[in-house]
Design an enzyme around this catalytic site. Structure first.
Site, PDB file in Angstrom:
ATOM      1  N   GLU A  77       0.818  -1.214   0.000  1.00  0.00           N
ATOM      2  CA  GLU A  77       0.000   0.000   0.000  1.00  0.00           C
ATOM      3  C   GLU A  77       0.857   1.271   0.000  1.00  0.00           C
ATOM      4  O   GLU A  77       0.852   2.040   0.967  1.00  0.00           O
ATOM      5  CB  GLU A  77      -0.958   0.018   1.197  1.00  0.00           C
ATOM      6  CG  GLU A  77      -2.048  -1.026   1.120  1.00  0.00           C
ATOM      7  CD  GLU A  77      -3.136  -0.852   2.175  1.00  0.00           C
ATOM      8  OE1 GLU A  77      -2.877  -0.190   3.196  1.00  0.00           O
ATOM      9  OE2 GLU A  77      -4.235  -1.378   1.974  1.00  0.00           O
ATOM     10  N   GLU A 118      -6.375  -8.077  -0.227  1.00  0.00           N
ATOM     11  CA  GLU A 118      -6.772  -8.009   1.176  1.00  0.00           C
ATOM     12  C   GLU A 118      -8.246  -7.672   1.288  1.00  0.00           C
ATOM     13  O   GLU A 118      -8.742  -6.772   0.606  1.00  0.00           O
ATOM     14  CB  GLU A 118      -6.017  -6.897   1.911  1.00  0.00           C
ATOM     15  CG  GLU A 118      -4.559  -7.120   2.122  1.00  0.00           C
ATOM     16  CD  GLU A 118      -3.945  -5.946   2.885  1.00  0.00           C
ATOM     17  OE1 GLU A 118      -4.667  -5.239   3.610  1.00  0.00           O
ATOM     18  OE2 GLU A 118      -2.743  -5.724   2.717  1.00  0.00           O
TER      19      GLU A 118
HETATM   20  C1  GLA Z   1      -4.079  -2.488   4.992  1.00  0.00           C
HETATM   21  C2  GLA Z   1      -2.696  -3.076   5.188  1.00  0.00           C
HETATM   22  C3  GLA Z   1      -2.680  -4.240   6.123  1.00  0.00           C
HETATM   23  C4  GLA Z   1      -3.553  -3.990   7.315  1.00  0.00           C
HETATM   24  C5  GLA Z   1      -4.939  -3.685   6.852  1.00  0.00           C
HETATM   25  C6  GLA Z   1      -5.923  -3.478   7.957  1.00  0.00           C
HETATM   26  O1  GLA Z   1      -4.786  -3.018   3.966  1.00  0.00           O
HETATM   27  O2  GLA Z   1      -2.108  -3.436   3.970  1.00  0.00           O
HETATM   28  O3  GLA Z   1      -1.343  -4.447   6.527  1.00  0.00           O
HETATM   29  O4  GLA Z   1      -3.056  -2.921   8.047  1.00  0.00           O
HETATM   30  O5  GLA Z   1      -4.907  -2.493   6.100  1.00  0.00           O
HETATM   31  O6  GLA Z   1      -7.213  -3.258   7.454  1.00  0.00           O
END
Ligand code: GLA
Length: 655
Positions: free
Chosen positions: A153, A305
Site C-alpha cells: 500500500e 486483502e
Molecule cells: C491495509 C494493510 C494491512 C492492514 C490492513 C488493515 O490493507 O495493507 O497491513 O493494516 O490495512 O485493514
C-alpha cells in the site's frame, strides 16, 4: 511477460497475509493444518518482516523464512513473497534520520508505527534494494514461490529537504525552464514568480492557500516517486525470476497513486477492499472498486486483502453478519477476481491490529469466522476451474482520472461539499441499482468499444481527452457528463468560459454564467426530480434536442439537463432514483441492456464469461426468475426458470 494465470494455474487463489514471525514455531504447524482444512492455496509472506530479516544493518537472517517456505511447499501452499520495504527496522531511522519523511509542517514521521520511509531518500532506497536483491537471490528457485508482492500500500508523502531536491529535479525535467514552470503555475498571482530552481519547495505549511498547480505537481511527483521505488524493486526481482508475476497492492479508490499509470507496470493488479458491513451501500462500494481494478488489469485481478470480520480502524468496527464474507468474496469473483485473499491469516494477539479480524479469529478453529472461511475455501475450489481466467467486457465505461481528482480536490474552490469520490460513487451506484455493469476507463483511452460513456466529474481535462470525447460522440457513442467537467486544463488553468468551448458546443451551452453550489442537505427542484450538491446558471444556445429545467428558486426555467444528439450534460446531482432512471434511459437508447430485466430488490446479477452470478445483498430470502435450465456450480444442482436465494445467499449459474 508473466501473466496472472502463471500463478493461478486455473484456480482461484485463496489465502491471505501470513505473519508467522508473530507466533512461535508450534503455531506454524497448527497454521498449516488449518490452512489445508480451509483450502488455502496461497499465502503472502514477509510484508512486515524487515527487522526480522535484517536485525542490524547489513545482517541477514533467512533461516526462519527458509523453514516457512519449505513448510508451505511441503503442504502444497504457494507463496506470494513480499519485499519488506514498507516498514523499515528502527535502526534505520536511528542511524539514518534522512530516511524519515516529513509532513507539510516539517514534523518527522518517526519509527514505531509503519511506512515511515521517504520515497526520495537515497539511503532508504539503497537498503531497500539490498534486501530485495538478497531475498530474490535466495528464493528465486524455491518451488513455493509463485509471485512477488512489492512493498505494501504505497501511500506516503514527504515534504522534507531530500524530497524537495527530488521535486526540483522532477520539475526541471517536466518544464525545462523556469519560465515554463512560472507560466504553468501561474506565479504572476500573489507575487510567486521564481527566479531560481533552488527557491522551489514542496507545498509546505504556508500562511494562506498554497499555489494549486504546485500542489497538483507535488501529487504527480509523489505518485511518480513511489512508482520509482516500486519499479526499482520490481526490476530486481524480475532479474532473478523473469517468469514470475509481480504486483503491489492498491487501496480502494485511493487519492495518492495514479493507478492507471501504476497498473501498466504490474503483471497482476491487486487491491485491498474493506467496505463497512453496516454501510447499506457497502456492497456497491466493493463493486465500484472491483470494477475499477478489473479495468486497470484489463482482465482477472487479485483481491489481495479484505477482512474476514471487523477491521479496527473505523470509529465503530462492526463484524460481518453470517454469510457476508462469502457473499462479498463471490461478488469479487463475479467481477473478475481470480484471487480472494485477506489481511490476515491469524488474528494478532499483540500490536496495533489485534482487534482487526483474521481468517482465524481469536475464537480459533471453532469460531464462526473460520468456519465460514472454510466453507468459502471449499466453494472457491469447486467453481475455480469454470471461473478462473474469464473476462467479461462491458458496454458502459465510467471515466476516472487521478490528475483531474488531484486538481479538483483542493482548497479555495466553489464548494467544500463536493467530494469527488462521493460523486463517482453516486453515478456508479445509479448503474449498479439499474443492473447495468460497467468498466472504468481513462479519458484518453480508446472508448470506441463502449456504447455509453459516463463522466461523473472530470474537472480537469487535457486537450487530448476532450478531443477523445468529441471523437467518441462523433463516432456514434452516447456520452453523459456531470457537473464540474471540463472546467480546467492540465495545469489547473480555468478554460475560457468556465467550461471548455468544445464541450459547451457539444452540449449546446452558450454561456455558463455562474456555478450555484448547494449547502449540505439542500436540494433544488427540476422537472421530475430533485438535485443536490450543485446547480448551474446555464444559457443554452438553442441547438439542444431536449432540456430538463430547474423549477423555482434563482434558476427557475433554466436548463438543469441538456441533451444534444447523443451528448448529455447534467448540471446537478439527481437523487439516486432519478439518476438511475436517467442512466437507464440513456443505456436503453444506446442499446445496452441490464444483466437481467427482473430482479428482486437487493439482488445483484453479474456475468463473468458464460456464468451468471446472483448475489442477494438483502436480509430476506427472495425468488429470482432465471428463464431456462442452469447448473448452480455452488450447490451442483439444476435450476429451472427460478431460484430461491436465502438471506445473503448466492448462486453461480452455468447454462
Ligand atoms: C491495509 C494493510 C494491512 C492492514 C490492513 C488493515 O490493507 O495493507 O497491513 O493494516 O490495512 O485493514
Amino acid at each position: 511477460m508473466p501473466q496472472f494465470s502463471d500463478a493461478t494455474r486455473g484456480r482461484i487463489l485463496f489465502g491471505g497475509d501470513y505473519n508467522p514471525e508473530q507466533w512461535p514455531e508450534e503455531t506454524w504447524h497448527e497454521d498449516v493444518r488449518l490452512m489445508k482444512d480451509a483450502g488455502v492455496n496461497s499465502v503472502t509472506l514477509g510484508v512486515f518482516s524487515w527487522a526480522k530479516l535484517e536485525p542490524e544493518p547489513g545482517a541477514r537472517e533467512f533461516d526462519w523464512l527458509d523453514t516457512l517456505m519449505d513448510l508451505m511447499h511441503d503442504n502444497g501452499i504457494g507463496v506470494v513473497l513480499a519485499t519488506p520495504t514498507s516498514s523499515p527496522p528502527p535502526w534505520m531511522g536511528r542511524l539514518h534520520p534522512d530516511t524519515l519523511p516529513r509532513d507539510a509542517d516539517g514534523h518527522i514521521e518517526w519509527w514505531g508505527g509503519r511506512q515511515h520511509f521517504s520515497h526520495s531518500s537515497a539511503t532508504y532506497r539503497h537498503y531497500a534494494a539490498a534486501i530485495t536483491e538478497d531475498l530474490a537471490a535466495r528464493y528465486a528457485g524455491h518451488p513455493a514461490l509463485t509471485m512477488w508482492h512489492i512493498n505494501n500500500e504505497y501511500c506516503t508523502f514527504d515534504h522534507g529537504d531530500e524530497a524537495a531536491a527530488a521535486f526540483r529535479r522532477w520539475l526541471r525535467e517536466k518544464y525545462g525552464t523556469l519560465d515554463g514552470l512560472n507560466t504553468a503555475w501561474g506565479t504572476a498571482f500573489w507575487s510567486q514568480g521564481y527566479d531560481s530552481w533552488d527557491g522551489i519547495l514542496p507545498p509546505r505549511r504556508a500562511h494562506y492557500l498554497n499555489n494549486p498547480t504546485q500542489v497538483l505537481d507535488f501529487r504527480r511527483f509523489t505518485s511518480d516517486m513511489l512508482l520509482e521505488c516500486y519499479v526499482a524493486e520490481r526490476d530486481i526481482v524480475r532479474r532473478h525470476t523473469p517468469r514470475l508475476p509481480v504486483t503491489t497492492n492498491f487501496m480502494s479508490l485511493w487519492i495518492g497513486q495514479d493507478a492507471w499509470r501504476w497498473a501498466e507496470e504490474e503483471d497482476v493488479v491487486s487491491v485491498d477492499i474493506y467496505p463497512d458491513p453496516r454501510d447499506p451501500l457497502g456492497a456497491q462500494h466493493g463493486a465500484l472498486v472491483q470494477d475499477m481494478t478489473r479495468s486497470q488489469a484489463r482482465g482477472p485481478w487479485m483481491l489481495m486483502e479484505q477482512a474476514a470480520g471487523p477491521v479496527n480502524w473505523r470509529g465503530v468496527n462492526h463484524p460481518k453478519p453470517r454469510g457476508v464474507n462469502r457473499l462479498w468474496s463471490l461478488q469479487a469473483v463475479a467481477r473478475g477476481a481470480d484471487a480472494v485473499c485477506y489481511f490476515q491469516w491469524r488474528q494478532s494477539r499483540q500490536g496495533a491490529e489485534k482487534f482487526h479480524s483474521g481468517m482465524v479469529s481469536h475464537a480459533g478453529e471453532r469460531g464462526r469466522t473460520f468456519q465460514e472461511v472454510k466453507q468459502l475455501g471449499a466453494e472457491l475450489a469447486r467453481i475455480g476451474r469454470e471461473v478462473a481466467g474469464n473476462h467479461t467486457a462491458n458496454e458502459i465505461a465510467i471515466l476516472h482520472d487521478w490528475h483531474s481528482w488531484w486538481a479538483g480536490a483542493q482548497d479555495g474552490r466553489p464548494s467544500t461539499e463536493v467530494d469527488h469520490p462521493a460523486v463517482v460513487h453516486a453515478w456508479h451506484r445509479a448503474l449498479w441499482d439499474a443492473h447495468l455493469t460497467t468498466d472504468f476507463a481513462h479519458p484518453e483511452h480508446d472508448l470506441t468499444a463502449y456504447k455509453l460513456v459516463v463522466v461523473p466529474q472530470l474537472y480537469a481535462l487535457t486537450d487530448a481527452a476532450i478531443e477523445n470525447l468529441l471523437a467518441y460522440v462523433r463516432g456514434g457513442g452516447t456520452l453523459v457528463c456531470g457537473f464540474l467537467t471540463g472546467v480546467a486544463d492540465e495545469d489547473d488553468r480555468v478554460r475560457p468560459g468556465g467550461m471548455d468551448a468544445r464541450l459547451r458546443e457539444l452540449f449546446g451551452i452558450r454561456t455558463l454564467h455562474e456555478w450555484w453550489p448547494l449547502d449540505a442537505g439542500e436540494s433544488v427542484e427540476c422537472d421530475g426530480f430533485r438535485g443536490s450538491l450543485w446547480s448551474e446558471e446555464i444559457e443554452a444556445d438553442g441547438s439542444d434536442d431536449e432540456t430538463i429545467r430547474y423549477k423555482g428558486g434563482e434558476l427557475d426555467g433554466l436548463p438543469a439537463v441538456l441533451r444534444k444528439g447523443r451528448a448529455w450534460y447534467v448540471s446537478t446531482l439527481p437523487e439516486p432514483d432519478e439518476l438511475r432512471g436517467l442512466l437507464g434511459r440513456m443505456a436503453a437508447e444506446a442499446g445496452v441492456r441490464p444483466v437481467l430485466d427482473r430482479l428482486p430488490a437487493g439482488v445483484e446479477a453479474v456475468r463473468r464469461g458464460d456464468l451468471l452470478f446472483l448475489l442477494n445483498h438483502g436480509r430476506e430470502a427472495v425468488t429470482v426468475e432465471v428463464p431456462g435450465t442452469h447448473r448452480d456450480l455452488l450447490t451442483d444442482t439444476t435450476v429451472t426458470d427460478e431460484l430461491s436465494l436465502g438471506r445473503y445467499g448466492a448462486a453461480v449459474l452455468k447454462p
